[in-house]
Design an enzyme around this catalytic site. Sequence first.
Site, PDB file in Angstrom:
ATOM      1  N   LYS A 111       1.694  41.876 -30.248  1.00  0.00           N
ATOM      2  CA  LYS A 111       2.230  40.846 -29.344  1.00  0.00           C
ATOM      3  C   LYS A 111       2.276  41.391 -27.911  1.00  0.00           C
ATOM      4  CE  LYS A 111       3.843  37.456 -32.264  1.00  0.00           C
ATOM      5  NZ  LYS A 111       4.508  37.821 -33.515  1.00  0.00           N
ATOM      6  N   LYS A 191      -8.169  36.535 -37.886  1.00  0.00           N
ATOM      7  CA  LYS A 191      -7.215  36.007 -38.875  1.00  0.00           C
ATOM      8  C   LYS A 191      -6.742  34.631 -38.409  1.00  0.00           C
ATOM      9  CE  LYS A 191      -2.291  36.698 -39.460  1.00  0.00           C
ATOM     10  NZ  LYS A 191      -1.687  35.605 -39.904  1.00  0.00           N
ATOM     11  N   LYS A 194      -1.277  30.606 -36.246  1.00  0.00           N
ATOM     12  CA  LYS A 194      -0.762  29.622 -35.292  1.00  0.00           C
ATOM     13  C   LYS A 194      -0.858  30.169 -33.873  1.00  0.00           C
ATOM     14  CE  LYS A 194       2.716  28.803 -38.667  1.00  0.00           C
ATOM     15  NZ  LYS A 194       3.788  29.728 -39.028  1.00  0.00           N
TER      16      LYS A 194
HETATM   17  P1  ADP Z   1       1.006  32.629 -38.499  1.00  0.00           P
HETATM   18  O1  ADP Z   1       0.270  33.945 -38.343  1.00  0.00           O
HETATM   19  O2  ADP Z   1       0.087  31.494 -38.445  1.00  0.00           O
HETATM   20  O3  ADP Z   1       2.157  32.496 -37.519  1.00  0.00           O
HETATM   21  P2  ADP Z   1       3.068  33.088 -40.406  1.00  0.00           P
HETATM   22  O4  ADP Z   1       3.363  34.400 -39.751  1.00  0.00           O
HETATM   23  O5  ADP Z   1       4.084  32.021 -40.268  1.00  0.00           O
HETATM   24  O6  ADP Z   1       1.637  32.604 -39.934  1.00  0.00           O
HETATM   25  O7  ADP Z   1       2.770  33.361 -41.930  1.00  0.00           O
HETATM   26  C1  ADP Z   1       3.406  32.741 -43.026  1.00  0.00           C
HETATM   27  C2  ADP Z   1       2.829  33.303 -44.306  1.00  0.00           C
HETATM   28  O8  ADP Z   1       1.433  32.982 -44.386  1.00  0.00           O
HETATM   29  C3  ADP Z   1       2.909  34.832 -44.376  1.00  0.00           C
HETATM   30  O9  ADP Z   1       3.172  35.234 -45.690  1.00  0.00           O
HETATM   31  C4  ADP Z   1       1.556  35.275 -43.942  1.00  0.00           C
HETATM   32  O10 ADP Z   1       1.220  36.540 -44.449  1.00  0.00           O
HETATM   33  C5  ADP Z   1       0.666  34.173 -44.498  1.00  0.00           C
HETATM   34  N1  ADP Z   1      -0.530  34.016 -43.657  1.00  0.00           N
HETATM   35  C6  ADP Z   1      -0.574  33.574 -42.371  1.00  0.00           C
HETATM   36  N2  ADP Z   1      -1.832  33.553 -41.897  1.00  0.00           N
HETATM   37  C7  ADP Z   1      -2.612  33.990 -42.922  1.00  0.00           C
HETATM   38  C8  ADP Z   1      -4.030  34.200 -43.062  1.00  0.00           C
HETATM   39  N3  ADP Z   1      -4.875  33.926 -42.076  1.00  0.00           N
HETATM   40  N4  ADP Z   1      -4.481  34.673 -44.224  1.00  0.00           N
HETATM   41  C9  ADP Z   1      -3.623  34.947 -45.258  1.00  0.00           C
HETATM   42  N5  ADP Z   1      -2.286  34.777 -45.193  1.00  0.00           N
HETATM   43  C10 ADP Z   1      -1.781  34.303 -44.039  1.00  0.00           C
END
Ligand code: ADP
Length: 326
Positions: A111, A191, A194
């Site tokens: 970040k 990856k 959001k």
């Molecule tokens: P983001 O990165 O979009 O903010 P979050 O941090 O809210 O997503 O992730 C919520 C859940 O979804 C976590 O358990 C995270 O490991 C999983 N997750 C998020 N993005 C991915 C991805 N691209 N591939 C696999 N798992 C993911």
Amino acid sequence: MRVLSGIQPSGKLHIGNYFGAMHQYIEMHDKGNECFFFIANYHALTSTTDKNAIVEYTNEVARGYLSIGLDPEKATFFRQSDVPEVCELAWVLSCVTPMGLLERCVSYKDKIAQGITPNHGLFCYPVLQAADILIYKSDSVPVGQDQKQHLELSRSIATKFNNTYEQDVFIIPEPYIKADVAVVPGVDGRKMSKSYNNTIALFETDKKTKKSIMKVETDSTPMEDPKEYENCNAYALLKLVASNEELFQWQDKYKAGGMGYGHVKVRLAELINERFAPYRERYNALEKDPDYVEDVLRESGKKARAVAQETMEKVRAATGILTATQ
Ligand code: ADP
Ligand code: TRP
């Protein structure tokens, strides 16, 4: 076995969330585990101060989980903020957490590399996450690969607390990461996240889904030439939704040439829209039933809080922190 996981209400749910985490949640409660799933709204405050966004996305996550088959009779599904004890525990845990552990966190460093000016909440985010996990005495935590380090931190913090106070107050949790879906790529190949603006949203119209999918980045191999499917973003996404039989056919088409990436994307959009159609229908229906959603969260919150309060009594006793209510 007690299973726990959380998801931040920090944006629209996407198919990375679904395949990386949400799908596993449902599997785990269908297998008869005791499940605690929650909406990590305190965590979301580390990245936004937009009150309306927090409220909107809390609702999106709640309806999202209920529509993909999370059964509130089988799982305790609640808002993090309905259990304020978790913030109390986070403070206690931060007093046994070495600074160095937090300074090494990759997600924090990422970040900063993105140019975000960090607040203290972002720095100690993993301590609040450890509190979430430990307060419910969770055995197993299903998450995507990006959360592996945070889970290691939760384990270290639990061990440090138990050793410092010479009591086994906390269970040492195990991460549950499914290797084949650990990192779902976004439309730009990074990856899906959001925060990278590269997602395919879960609860979107067919048309908008197709539009996002047509943006999936592919190389510039001409239509008639053979192509490599191994490193292709469109194929990586296709693997999530196509049958093995269909995948073998696509592999042959990649190798033979004469096929454009557009063909793959059109089929990918079709499969994704088919797969999520029933969920989207329920998601839209739940918009008309906000009282039901609120009732589920409130009732589950009470159950979760009772468990958390029990743990906090042990934590207070172990640390010598007395409160008038004891
Ligand atoms: P983001 O990165 O979009 O903010 P979050 O941090 O809210 O997503 O992730 C919520 C859940 O979804 C976590 O358990 C995270 O490991 C999983 N997750 C998020 N993005 C991915 C991805 N691209 N591939 C696999 N798992 C993911
Ligand atoms: N950090 C997790 C994420 O970004 C969300 C989260 C908060 C979580 N508390 C948790 C996940 C406890 C598992 C367990 O995805």
